[in-house]
Design a protein around this motif. Sequence first.
Motif, PDB file in Angstrom:
ATOM      1  N   GLN A   2       0.837  -1.200   0.000  1.00  0.00           N
ATOM      2  CA  GLN A   2       0.000   0.000   0.000  1.00  0.00           C
ATOM      3  C   GLN A   2       0.869   1.245   0.000  1.00  0.00           C
ATOM      4  OE1 GLN A   2      -2.427   0.288   3.510  1.00  0.00           O
ATOM      5  NE2 GLN A   2      -0.718  -0.067   4.912  1.00  0.00           N
ATOM      6  N   LEU A   3       0.255   2.328  -0.501  1.00  0.00           N
ATOM      7  CA  LEU A   3       0.888   3.639  -0.489  1.00  0.00           C
ATOM      8  C   LEU A   3       0.122   4.514   0.485  1.00  0.00           C
ATOM      9  CD1 LEU A   3       1.484   4.358  -4.281  1.00  0.00           C
ATOM     10  CD2 LEU A   3       3.248   4.042  -2.565  1.00  0.00           C
ATOM     11  N   GLN A   4       0.853   5.206   1.352  1.00  0.00           N
ATOM     12  CA  GLN A   4       0.210   6.108   2.300  1.00  0.00           C
ATOM     13  C   GLN A   4       0.819   7.491   2.161  1.00  0.00           C
ATOM     14  OE1 GLN A   4       0.649   3.624   6.006  1.00  0.00           O
ATOM     15  NE2 GLN A   4      -1.532   4.057   6.175  1.00  0.00           N
ATOM     16  N   ALA A   5      -0.048   8.469   1.945  1.00  0.00           N
ATOM     17  CA  ALA A   5       0.392   9.847   1.750  1.00  0.00           C
ATOM     18  C   ALA A   5       0.095  10.669   2.996  1.00  0.00           C
ATOM     19  CB  ALA A   5      -0.310  10.451   0.541  1.00  0.00           C
ATOM     20  N   PHE A   6       1.010  11.574   3.284  1.00  0.00           N
ATOM     21  CA  PHE A   6       0.878  12.449   4.445  1.00  0.00           C
ATOM     22  C   PHE A   6       1.329  13.857   4.070  1.00  0.00           C
ATOM     23  CE2 PHE A   6       0.173   8.992   7.344  1.00  0.00           C
ATOM     24  CZ  PHE A   6       0.904   7.940   6.818  1.00  0.00           C
ATOM     25  N   GLY A   7       0.910  14.826   4.888  1.00  0.00           N
ATOM     26  CA  GLY A   7       1.483  16.150   4.772  1.00  0.00           C
ATOM     27  C   GLY A   7       0.565  17.235   4.259  1.00  0.00           C
ATOM     28  N   GLY A   8      -0.647  16.890   3.884  1.00  0.00           N
ATOM     29  CA  GLY A   8      -1.559  17.927   3.415  1.00  0.00           C
ATOM     30  C   GLY A   8      -1.971  18.860   4.533  1.00  0.00           C
ATOM     31  N   GLY A   9      -2.630  19.939   4.158  1.00  0.00           N
ATOM     32  CA  GLY A   9      -3.079  20.891   5.148  1.00  0.00           C
ATOM     33  C   GLY A   9      -3.550  22.164   4.499  1.00  0.00           C
ATOM     34  N   SER A  20       4.584  13.617   1.710  1.00  0.00           N
ATOM     35  CA  SER A  20       5.372  12.393   1.615  1.00  0.00           C
ATOM     36  C   SER A  20       4.435  11.223   1.343  1.00  0.00           C
ATOM     37  CB  SER A  20       6.170  12.142   2.888  1.00  0.00           C
ATOM     38  OG  SER A  20       5.307  11.932   3.987  1.00  0.00           O
ATOM     39  N   CYS A  21       4.974  10.204   0.746  1.00  0.00           N
ATOM     40  CA  CYS A  21       4.190   9.016   0.418  1.00  0.00           C
ATOM     41  C   CYS A  21       5.106   7.805   0.503  1.00  0.00           C
ATOM     42  CB  CYS A  21       3.602   9.163  -0.978  1.00  0.00           C
ATOM     43  SG  CYS A  21       2.674   7.730  -1.542  1.00  0.00           S
ATOM     44  N   LYS A  74      13.789   3.946   1.714  1.00  0.00           N
ATOM     45  CA  LYS A  74      12.544   4.016   2.480  1.00  0.00           C
ATOM     46  C   LYS A  74      11.313   3.844   1.602  1.00  0.00           C
ATOM     47  CE  LYS A  74      14.477   7.164   5.957  1.00  0.00           C
ATOM     48  NZ  LYS A  74      14.342   8.509   6.608  1.00  0.00           N
ATOM     49  N   ASN A  75      11.519   3.629   0.299  1.00  0.00           N
ATOM     50  CA  ASN A  75      10.394   3.519  -0.644  1.00  0.00           C
ATOM     51  C   ASN A  75       9.428   4.688  -0.478  1.00  0.00           C
ATOM     52  OD1 ASN A  75      11.147   1.109  -1.975  1.00  0.00           O
ATOM     53  ND2 ASN A  75      10.402  -0.086  -0.241  1.00  0.00           N
ATOM     54  N   THR A  76       9.994   5.870  -0.377  1.00  0.00           N
ATOM     55  CA  THR A  76       9.224   7.080  -0.106  1.00  0.00           C
ATOM     56  C   THR A  76       9.487   8.133  -1.164  1.00  0.00           C
ATOM     57  OG1 THR A  76       9.200   6.673   2.277  1.00  0.00           O
ATOM     58  CG2 THR A  76       8.809   8.926   1.557  1.00  0.00           C
ATOM     59  N   VAL A  77       8.421   8.782  -1.574  1.00  0.00           N
ATOM     60  CA  VAL A  77       8.518   9.903  -2.505  1.00  0.00           C
ATOM     61  C   VAL A  77       7.998  11.148  -1.791  1.00  0.00           C
ATOM     62  CG1 VAL A  77       6.249   9.432  -3.543  1.00  0.00           C
ATOM     63  CG2 VAL A  77       7.959  10.737  -4.830  1.00  0.00           C
TER      64      VAL A  77
END
Length: 119
Positions: A2-9, A20-21, A74-77
Amino acid sequence: VQLQAFGGGSVQAGGSLRLSCTASGGVFSANDMRWYRLPPGKQRELIAAITSGGSPKYADSVKGRFTISRDNAKNTVYLQMNNLKPEDTAVYYCNADLRPYGSNWGHYWGQGTEVTVSS
């Protein structure tokens, strides 16, 4: 996987946000990773992409203001968004070509994170 995105606001025009995802759940390899956005009442737009080797591409609408990067370990974009404008208001989605352990390559989407820019 799964992909999880964070950081909106919510920010004021001219402000910055960093999205980040992260891909998790048994990722053997990650190829191209991308950010899309869906503005209210408009069509989804591909705004940035990055290859596994780190070569970025941008839509004209964000070029010079947004920076895509990745951490392969970290497999993160990431998406660093500077000088935000009200027209950047949208739900932002990450997307990646991933190969899970013991499986074939697949196209995966994150859940979306909302960005609101006020004037």
